[in-house]
Scaffold this active site. Structure first.
Site, mmCIF file in Angstrom:
data_model
loop_
_atom_site.group_PDB
_atom_site.id
_atom_site.type_symbol
_atom_site.label_atom_id
_atom_site.label_comp_id
_atom_site.label_asym_id
_atom_site.label_seq_id
_atom_site.Cartn_x
_atom_site.Cartn_y
_atom_site.Cartn_z
ATOM 1 N N ASN A 73 5.227 8.976 8.279
ATOM 2 C CA ASN A 73 5.333 9.930 7.256
ATOM 3 C C ASN A 73 5.051 11.154 7.644
ATOM 4 O OD1 ASN A 73 2.978 7.777 7.173
ATOM 5 N ND2 ASN A 73 3.600 7.189 9.968
ATOM 6 N N ARG B 207 1.765 15.285 5.295
ATOM 7 C CA ARG B 207 2.668 15.588 6.550
ATOM 8 C C ARG B 207 4.532 15.662 5.697
ATOM 9 N NH1 ARG B 207 1.695 11.492 10.811
ATOM 10 N NH2 ARG B 207 3.258 12.522 11.963
ATOM 11 N N LEU C 218 1.068 -1.289 -0.141
ATOM 12 C CA LEU C 218 0.000 0.410 0.007
ATOM 13 C C LEU C 218 0.680 1.354 0.358
ATOM 14 C CD1 LEU C 218 -3.286 -0.858 2.367
ATOM 15 C CD2 LEU C 218 -2.322 -1.747 0.269
ATOM 16 N N ASN D 90 38.960 17.673 -18.134
ATOM 17 C CA ASN D 90 38.629 16.624 -18.689
ATOM 18 C C ASN D 90 37.661 16.802 -19.538
ATOM 19 O OD1 ASN D 90 37.312 17.054 -16.349
ATOM 20 N ND2 ASN D 90 36.123 15.336 -15.896
#
Length: 457
Positions: free
Chosen positions: A235, A23, A16, A377
């Protein structure tokens, strides 16, 4: 416990990942935020891979394109829109699992550190003699907070209840619901079809399938993890930092148990795939990015940053060294303070001790790179390679303008800008002719002092 049957049945996983992640306050999908340099969902999928699932379905909401790009064909995506709870989220995987006859693990993309052994324990319990209809992963945190509760006698569940719907007596139960489940595919979607939303949130709760199965007369069981951190969700940025700190603490202990000396452990940060040999010394404030391999008897001095690099036996780097992807230091090579390497190989015993940039370079064994040397380079469009032969000596403050080759035993004089190949054993000096004006500096100082005095007057 019938583990033979469990191991013989195919496994599917539903992950899920449809939460909005508000948040986090980020445009990046929540489950793609990294812990130890790796997106959190990749930690979970790596553990899951040890069980060799036949199918993996990731349920997504917003940010689907980000997950498609990250996962490619390693998982099938199912979309939850609108988002009506965890039970509704799992239902979105029904089409993807049509015809699947095996066991289903339900996991969460923002709960990244579930161990393979824990997943196996859930599946094994699913195939015990009493054949539960569902197995819940429970845990007992120090503070149960507002987690859903698992009311159980021994490991037999009598009821699952969300905190907001729990009675005061039920809230005294310390066994909490992690949200993770193992369910036979044949039962999962039939049970989900009977879940209602008559609750405080008006959502379809996944744990209700357990209560429905129990009401049908089936047994449901709980397996308990002894490590609450294993099922900690991420979260917010604060929780992300907490997860990083826990992961790093475990990795540091493991490194020291494996024979690595960490002078100041709390200041060393590892990546998820850092490989360290024995008798490695890591001084304070060292950061390892992804893709680092370190052999035995290596010293990494303070304030060094290493990413995508390989350090062979006896190498020493830093302090204040920076190794970028493609850097290789072969046996006994050494780089010192404020030296940067990218896509470059420093041969056995070669050294670059101060203030040097080596990009797209191959440096032979025993070569010495003087302070302030750079390999030029990039021409604004393409990268080019510099090759330095064995035992070559590059004087301080030299610019090697690629593509260029410096031969074995050659010497490049300090302050040279070399744009053409240097043959073996050759001395190359590229400097403007020195101009000498005796007494000029004394006259200059006298004149300037007089001018300054005149202005003050």
């Amino acid at each position: 416990m019938n583990t033979t049957v469990a191991s013989a049945r195919p496994i599917a996983a539903i992950v899920l990942a449809a939460g909005k992640g508000t948040r986090m306050k980020s445009d990046r999908h929540k489950v793609l935020h990294p812990v130890a340099g790796r997106p959190m969902i990749e930690h979970l999928l790596a553990s899951l891979a040890e069980l060799q699932p036949a199918r993996t379905v990731v349920v997504v909401g917003q940010g689907r394109d980000q997950l498609e790009q990250q996962l490619g064909d390693r998982a099938e995506l199912a979309v939850q829109d609108p988002q009506l709870g965890t039970g509704h989220a799992v239902q979105q995987a029904e089409t993807a699992l049509a015809g699947f006859d095996g066991d289903v693990l339900i996991l969460y993309g923002d709960v990244p550190f579930v161990r393979p052994a824990t997943m196996r324990a859930m599946l094994d319990r699913l195939h015990a003699e009493d054949q539960p209809a569902a197995v819940v992963l429970g845990f007992e945190p120090d503070d149960p907070l507002q987690y859903g509760r698992v009311v159980a006698l021994r490991d037999k569940i009598s009821r699952m209840v969300e905190y907001k719907d729990a009675t005061e007596d039920q809230r005294t139960c310390r066994l909490c619901n992690s949200g993770l489940l193992a369910v036979p595919a044949a039962r999962l979607f039939e049970l989900l079809s009977r879940v209602g939303n008559a609750n405080a949130q008006g959502e379809y709760y996944l744990p209700d399938i357990v209560n429905i199965a129990i009401a049908d007369g089936d047994i449901c069981a709980v397996v308990t993890t002894d490590d609450a951190d294993e099922v900690a969700g991420i979260n917010s940025r604060s929780e992300l930092a907490d997860a990083e700190a826990r992961w790093q603490a475990v990795r540091r202990r493991q490194a020291m148990e494996d024979g690595v000396t960490l002078v100041a452990p709390d200041t060393v940060f590892f990546s998820w795939d850092t490989q360290l040999g024995r008798d490695v010394m890591v001084e304070p404030n060292v950061v390892f990015g992804p893709g680092v391999q370190v052999a035995d008897n290596v010293v990494i001095h303070a304030f060094s940053h290493v990413e995508g690099a390989r350090l062979e036996s006896g190498v020493s780097i830093g302090p204040f060294a920076r190794l970028r992807p493609g850097a290789v230091l072969q046996e006994g090579a050494r780089i010192g303070n404020f030296v940067e390497m990218k896509n470059a190989v420093l041969g056995p015993g070669a050294k670059a001790n101060h203030l040097t940039y080596l990009g797209d370079a191959r440096v032979g064994a025993g070569a010495n790179i003087g302070a302030g040397t750079i390999t030029c380079n990039y021409d604004g469009y393409f990268k080019h390679e510099t090759v330095i032969g064995e035992r070559a000596f590059i004087g301080s403050n030299s610019a090697l303008i690629a593509p260029v080759r410096i031969g074995a035993d050659a010497i490049v004089a300090a302050g040279s800008a070399v744009s053409r190949d240097v043959a073996d054993g050759e001395l190359r000096m590229v400097r403007a002719e020195q101009l000498v004006k005796p007494g000029w500096a004394d006259s200059f100082h006298d004149a300037m002092k007089k001018k300054k005095a005149d202005r003050k007057g």
